[in-house]
Scaffold this motif. Structure first.
Motif, PDB file in Angstrom:
ATOM      1  N   LYS A  30     -21.272  21.864 -25.713  1.00 54.49           N
ATOM      2  CA  LYS A  30     -22.231  20.790 -25.449  1.00 54.49           C
ATOM      3  C   LYS A  30     -22.963  20.350 -26.710  1.00 54.49           C
ATOM      4  N   GLU A  31     -23.164  21.251 -27.648  1.00 53.80           N
ATOM      5  CA  GLU A  31     -23.831  20.899 -28.900  1.00 53.80           C
ATOM      6  C   GLU A  31     -22.922  20.062 -29.813  1.00 53.80           C
ATOM      7  N   LEU A  32     -21.623  20.153 -29.615  1.00 54.82           N
ATOM      8  CA  LEU A  32     -20.684  19.452 -30.483  1.00 54.82           C
ATOM      9  C   LEU A  32     -20.401  18.015 -30.059  1.00 54.82           C
ATOM     10  N   VAL A  33     -20.526  17.708 -28.781  1.00 49.98           N
ATOM     11  CA  VAL A  33     -20.070  16.425 -28.245  1.00 49.98           C
ATOM     12  C   VAL A  33     -21.186  15.397 -28.140  1.00 49.98           C
ATOM     13  N   THR A  34     -20.789  14.135 -27.919  1.00 46.73           N
ATOM     14  CA  THR A  34     -21.763  13.060 -27.741  1.00 46.73           C
ATOM     15  C   THR A  34     -22.151  12.883 -26.280  1.00 46.73           C
ATOM     16  N   LYS A  35     -21.313  13.366 -25.362  1.00 47.31           N
ATOM     17  CA  LYS A  35     -21.588  13.274 -23.929  1.00 47.31           C
ATOM     18  C   LYS A  35     -21.588  14.681 -23.318  1.00 47.31           C
ATOM     19  N   PRO A  36     -22.657  15.445 -23.542  1.00 49.51           N
ATOM     20  CA  PRO A  36     -22.676  16.837 -23.064  1.00 49.51           C
ATOM     21  C   PRO A  36     -22.627  16.974 -21.544  1.00 49.51           C
ATOM     22  N   GLU A  37     -23.036  15.946 -20.832  1.00 44.56           N
ATOM     23  CA  GLU A  37     -23.016  16.028 -19.367  1.00 44.56           C
ATOM     24  C   GLU A  37     -21.593  16.054 -18.814  1.00 44.56           C
ATOM     25  N   GLU A  38     -20.603  15.665 -19.622  1.00 41.16           N
ATOM     26  CA  GLU A  38     -19.212  15.648 -19.167  1.00 41.16           C
ATOM     27  C   GLU A  38     -18.442  16.908 -19.543  1.00 41.16           C
ATOM     28  N   VAL A  39     -19.098  17.852 -20.188  1.00 46.08           N
ATOM     29  CA  VAL A  39     -18.448  19.104 -20.565  1.00 46.08           C
ATOM     30  C   VAL A  39     -18.426  20.037 -19.362  1.00 46.08           C
ATOM     31  N   GLN A  40     -17.254  20.572 -19.075  1.00 45.06           N
ATOM     32  CA  GLN A  40     -17.095  21.538 -17.987  1.00 45.06           C
ATOM     33  C   GLN A  40     -16.390  22.769 -18.547  1.00 45.06           C
ATOM     34  N   VAL A  41     -16.943  23.916 -18.276  1.00 43.66           N
ATOM     35  CA  VAL A  41     -16.339  25.175 -18.720  1.00 43.66           C
ATOM     36  C   VAL A  41     -16.084  26.021 -17.476  1.00 43.66           C
ATOM     37  N   SER A  42     -14.859  26.477 -17.344  1.00 46.10           N
ATOM     38  CA  SER A  42     -14.504  27.310 -16.197  1.00 46.10           C
ATOM     39  C   SER A  42     -13.632  28.465 -16.684  1.00 46.10           C
ATOM     40  N   SER A  43     -13.414  29.414 -15.803  1.00 48.27           N
ATOM     41  CA  SER A  43     -12.557  30.547 -16.184  1.00 48.27           C
ATOM     42  C   SER A  43     -11.641  30.900 -15.032  1.00 48.27           C
ATOM     43  N   ARG A  44     -10.557  31.531 -15.389  1.00 53.32           N
ATOM     44  CA  ARG A  44      -9.610  32.041 -14.405  1.00 53.32           C
ATOM     45  C   ARG A  44      -8.981  33.288 -14.991  1.00 53.32           C
ATOM     46  N   GLN A  45      -8.414  34.093 -14.137  1.00 55.65           N
ATOM     47  CA  GLN A  45      -7.779  35.318 -14.618  1.00 55.65           C
ATOM     48  C   GLN A  45      -6.275  35.166 -14.544  1.00 55.65           C
ATOM     49  N   GLU A  46      -5.617  35.530 -15.624  1.00 53.55           N
ATOM     50  CA  GLU A  46      -4.163  35.457 -15.713  1.00 53.55           C
ATOM     51  C   GLU A  46      -3.674  36.837 -16.140  1.00 53.55           C
ATOM     52  N   GLY A  47      -3.277  37.641 -15.185  1.00 54.19           N
ATOM     53  CA  GLY A  47      -2.906  39.020 -15.499  1.00 54.19           C
ATOM     54  C   GLY A  47      -4.145  39.805 -15.890  1.00 54.19           C
ATOM     55  N   ASN A  48      -4.122  40.396 -17.082  1.00 51.03           N
ATOM     56  CA  ASN A  48      -5.298  41.139 -17.544  1.00 51.03           C
ATOM     57  C   ASN A  48      -6.108  40.341 -18.567  1.00 51.03           C
ATOM     58  N   THR A  49      -5.877  39.037 -18.629  1.00 50.47           N
ATOM     59  CA  THR A  49      -6.572  38.168 -19.579  1.00 50.47           C
ATOM     60  C   THR A  49      -7.410  37.132 -18.838  1.00 50.47           C
ATOM     61  N   PHE A  50      -8.650  36.957 -19.288  1.00 49.76           N
ATOM     62  CA  PHE A  50      -9.488  35.882 -18.775  1.00 49.76           C
ATOM     63  C   PHE A  50      -9.240  34.642 -19.623  1.00 49.76           C
ATOM     64  N   ASP A  90     -16.916  43.957 -24.881  1.00 53.96           N
ATOM     65  CA  ASP A  90     -16.848  44.258 -23.450  1.00 53.96           C
ATOM     66  C   ASP A  90     -15.521  44.905 -23.049  1.00 53.96           C
ATOM     67  N   GLY A  91     -14.565  44.969 -23.983  1.00 53.50           N
ATOM     68  CA  GLY A  91     -13.277  45.605 -23.714  1.00 53.50           C
ATOM     69  C   GLY A  91     -12.340  44.778 -22.870  1.00 53.50           C
ATOM     70  N   ILE A  92     -12.408  43.453 -22.983  1.00 46.95           N
ATOM     71  CA  ILE A  92     -11.520  42.582 -22.207  1.00 46.95           C
ATOM     72  C   ILE A  92     -10.780  41.627 -23.136  1.00 46.95           C
ATOM     73  N   LYS A  93      -9.683  41.066 -22.641  1.00 46.97           N
ATOM     74  CA  LYS A  93      -8.929  40.064 -23.394  1.00 46.97           C
ATOM     75  C   LYS A  93      -9.338  38.680 -22.900  1.00 46.97           C
ATOM     76  N   VAL A  94      -9.510  37.767 -23.838  1.00 46.48           N
ATOM     77  CA  VAL A  94      -9.943  36.413 -23.496  1.00 46.48           C
ATOM     78  C   VAL A  94      -9.130  35.406 -24.301  1.00 46.48           C
ATOM     79  N   ALA A  95      -8.797  34.300 -23.662  1.00 42.24           N
ATOM     80  CA  ALA A  95      -8.157  33.167 -24.333  1.00 42.24           C
ATOM     81  C   ALA A  95      -8.990  31.922 -24.032  1.00 42.24           C
ATOM     82  N   VAL A  96      -9.018  30.981 -24.966  1.00 44.89           N
ATOM     83  CA  VAL A  96      -9.773  29.743 -24.775  1.00 44.89           C
ATOM     84  C   VAL A  96      -8.799  28.579 -24.839  1.00 44.89           C
ATOM     85  N   ASP A  97      -8.789  27.748 -23.799  1.00 44.89           N
ATOM     86  CA  ASP A  97      -7.967  26.540 -23.749  1.00 44.89           C
ATOM     87  C   ASP A  97      -8.869  25.324 -23.733  1.00 44.89           C
TER      88      ASP A  97
END
Length: 76
Positions: free
Chosen positions: A10-30, A66-73
């Motif tokens: 949100k700090e990087l963009v010009t329209k922060p209200e349109e930023v959506q961040v979500s998560s899902r689990q894929e195997g042992n990776t978030f 935290d001992g977990i695997k994470v990927a960012v898309d």
């Protein structure tokens, strides 16, 4: 972790209200997904992907603690 990614995005963009961040689990990776206005995607990705790489580095460092695997898309 989601709050951290959302704050950064949100700090990087010009329209922060349109930023959506979500998560899902894929195997042992978030998988954290960032969605933003298509005009702002370049701001999140950065020149040669440097900002996206920095976001991924910060998230992975936090996840190691935290001992977990994470990927960012970044999605349209």
């Amino acid at each position: 972790m989601l709050e951290l990614v959302e704050l950064i995005a949100k700090e990087l963009v010009t329209k922060p209200e349109e930023v959506q961040v979500s998560s899902r689990q894929e195997g042992n990776t978030f998988v954290i997904e960032i969605r933003a206005n298509k005009d702002d995607l370049g701001r999140i990705i950065g020149k040669e992907g440097r900002i996206a790489k920095a976001i991924r580095t910060v998230v992975k460092a936090s996840a190691i603690k935290d001992g977990i695997k994470v990927a960012v898309d970044i999605l349209q």
